[in-house]
Design a protein around this motif. Structure first.
Motif, mmCIF file in Angstrom:
data_model
loop_
_atom_site.group_PDB
_atom_site.id
_atom_site.type_symbol
_atom_site.label_atom_id
_atom_site.label_comp_id
_atom_site.label_asym_id
_atom_site.label_seq_id
_atom_site.Cartn_x
_atom_site.Cartn_y
_atom_site.Cartn_z
ATOM 1 N N SER A 141 -0.924 -6.630 -9.759
ATOM 2 C CA SER A 141 -0.350 -5.300 -9.989
ATOM 3 C C SER A 141 -1.251 -4.205 -9.449
ATOM 4 O O SER A 141 -0.791 -3.250 -8.816
ATOM 5 N N ARG A 142 -2.545 -4.338 -9.691
ATOM 6 C CA ARG A 142 -3.469 -3.313 -9.197
ATOM 7 C C ARG A 142 -3.492 -3.301 -7.662
ATOM 8 O O ARG A 142 -3.553 -2.232 -7.038
ATOM 9 N N LEU A 143 -3.448 -4.477 -7.064
ATOM 10 C CA LEU A 143 -3.466 -4.555 -5.604
ATOM 11 C C LEU A 143 -2.251 -3.864 -5.002
ATOM 12 O O LEU A 143 -2.372 -3.037 -4.092
ATOM 13 N N LEU A 144 -1.074 -4.184 -5.511
ATOM 14 C CA LEU A 144 0.148 -3.657 -4.898
ATOM 15 C C LEU A 144 0.407 -2.196 -5.246
ATOM 16 O O LEU A 144 0.992 -1.470 -4.436
ATOM 17 N N ILE A 145 -0.030 -1.738 -6.429
ATOM 18 C CA ILE A 145 0.193 -0.328 -6.755
ATOM 19 C C ILE A 145 -0.665 0.565 -5.864
ATOM 20 O O ILE A 145 -0.303 1.700 -5.541
ATOM 21 N N LEU A 146 -1.827 0.030 -5.429
ATOM 22 C CA LEU A 146 -2.743 0.811 -4.586
ATOM 23 C C LEU A 146 -2.513 0.603 -3.095
ATOM 24 O O LEU A 146 -3.031 1.374 -2.272
ATOM 25 N N LEU A 147 -1.743 -0.400 -2.722
ATOM 26 C CA LEU A 147 -1.605 -0.769 -1.311
ATOM 27 C C LEU A 147 -1.130 0.377 -0.415
ATOM 28 O O LEU A 147 -1.617 0.508 0.715
ATOM 29 N N PRO A 148 -0.199 1.239 -0.854
ATOM 30 C CA PRO A 148 0.208 2.335 0.037
ATOM 31 C C PRO A 148 -0.910 3.305 0.391
ATOM 32 O O PRO A 148 -0.795 4.032 1.384
ATOM 33 N N ALA A 149 -1.999 3.339 -0.385
ATOM 34 C CA ALA A 149 -3.113 4.253 -0.103
ATOM 35 C C ALA A 149 -4.169 3.642 0.798
ATOM 36 O O ALA A 149 -5.142 4.297 1.157
ATOM 37 N N PHE A 150 -3.960 2.414 1.194
ATOM 38 C CA PHE A 150 -4.952 1.643 1.946
ATOM 39 C C PHE A 150 -4.735 1.764 3.454
ATOM 40 O O PHE A 150 -3.633 2.015 3.922
ATOM 41 N N GLY A 151 -5.797 1.559 4.210
ATOM 42 C CA GLY A 151 -5.692 1.478 5.661
ATOM 43 C C GLY A 151 -7.001 1.005 6.244
ATOM 44 O O GLY A 151 -8.021 1.671 6.094
ATOM 45 N N ASP A 152 -6.997 -0.161 6.869
ATOM 46 C CA ASP A 152 -8.245 -0.731 7.370
ATOM 47 C C ASP A 152 -7.945 -1.558 8.617
ATOM 48 O O ASP A 152 -7.091 -2.446 8.591
ATOM 49 N N ALA A 153 -8.655 -1.266 9.688
ATOM 50 C CA ALA A 153 -8.448 -1.981 10.953
ATOM 51 C C ALA A 153 -9.165 -3.322 10.984
ATOM 52 O O ALA A 153 -8.851 -4.170 11.822
ATOM 53 N N ASP A 154 -10.106 -3.514 10.087
ATOM 54 C CA ASP A 154 -10.936 -4.720 10.106
ATOM 55 C C ASP A 154 -10.609 -5.573 8.884
ATOM 56 O O ASP A 154 -11.311 -5.530 7.872
ATOM 57 N N LEU A 155 -9.543 -6.354 8.994
ATOM 58 C CA LEU A 155 -9.083 -7.158 7.863
ATOM 59 C C LEU A 155 -9.605 -8.585 7.965
ATOM 60 O O LEU A 155 -9.579 -9.188 9.033
#
Length: 236
Positions: A141-155
């Motif tokens: 739940s914590r991962l998906l609720i925050l996912l729209p705020a994420f952005g990283d080119a180095d996954l």
């Protein structure tokens, strides 16, 4: 719940939505990733149920809000800003020692972000709940609720399986791995995936100019704010 900039708005506890797979489909659709327009195909969501829940989630008189507690005693508040003519999904970082709250990211027409790197996102998702927490207890739940705020080119290689596992837990997606790939690699409707680095003073910054964590962005955090944000998001 008093949050800077939202004192006079109708924030409501959104925790009742967390157990509904349709909510997660609608929430992740806010990312604007290409290939997710069909919620039934992507997330297994019933279209009629999605339409009904959409009206509740985006009600101008009721703004669902969620709180992700941090180990630092800070919080990330996730707010559906259902203001007529100015809709958006806001991520507001708060801390009891700060004079006011800080906008970490905003998913909207005049977007702000990203607000989180992949290591920060995973760290926050996997941290143990604080004493007294009663919502967003699980990592998925914590991962998906925050996912729209994420952005990283180095996954890392583990990124897709990690998101796919969360999708399997919280949604009825028939193809969680494919949807995880789309969410992580085809999510440029707003900001570009950012390159992150830690400076000599410990501050974590990125190179996406739409982010407040970019040194050269028009709305960049001050040095003191950037230090505070880095510390608040750290697993300490």
């Amino acid at each position: 719940m008093l949050i800077t900039g939202f004192e006079s708005y109708p924030l409501t506890d959104g925790s009742y939505l967390l157990g509904d797979p349709v909510f997660w489909a609608l929430h992740l659709a806010q990312i604007g990733a290409g290939g997710l327009n069909n919620l039934e195909e992507a997330f297994g969501a019933d279209i009629v149920e999605a339409e009904e829940l959409y009206d509740r989630m985006f009600d101008h008189d009721h703004w669902p809000a969620f709180t992700v507690p941090l180990r630092s005693t800070g919080n990330i508040h996730v707010i559906y800003r259902n203001l007529d003519g100015d809709m958006g999904l806001d991520y507001v970082l708060t801390h009891p020692d700060w004079p006011h709250d800080l906008c970490l990211a905003a998913v909207e027409g005049c977007f702000i972000g990203p607000g989180l790197s992949w290591p920060e996102l995973v760290t926050i998702a996997n941290q143990p709940p604080r004493s007294g927490d009663n919502t967003l207890l699980d990592a998925a739940s914590r991962l998906l609720i925050l996912l729209p705020a994420f952005g990283d080119a180095d996954l890392p290689v583990a990124a897709v399986p990690t998101v796919a596992a969360a999708l399997s837990e919280l949604t009825t997606s028939p193809e969680p791995t494919r949807i995880a790939e789309i969410l992580l690699h085809n999510n440029e409707a707003y900001w570009e995936p950012a390159n992150w680095q830690q400076l000599s003073n410990g501050v974590i910054v990125c190179d996406e100019p739409h982010s407040r964590r970019c040194l050269h962005g028009s709305g960049a955090f001050t040095t003191d704010q950037a230090i505070a944000v880095t510390r608040a998001l750290a697993d300490t």
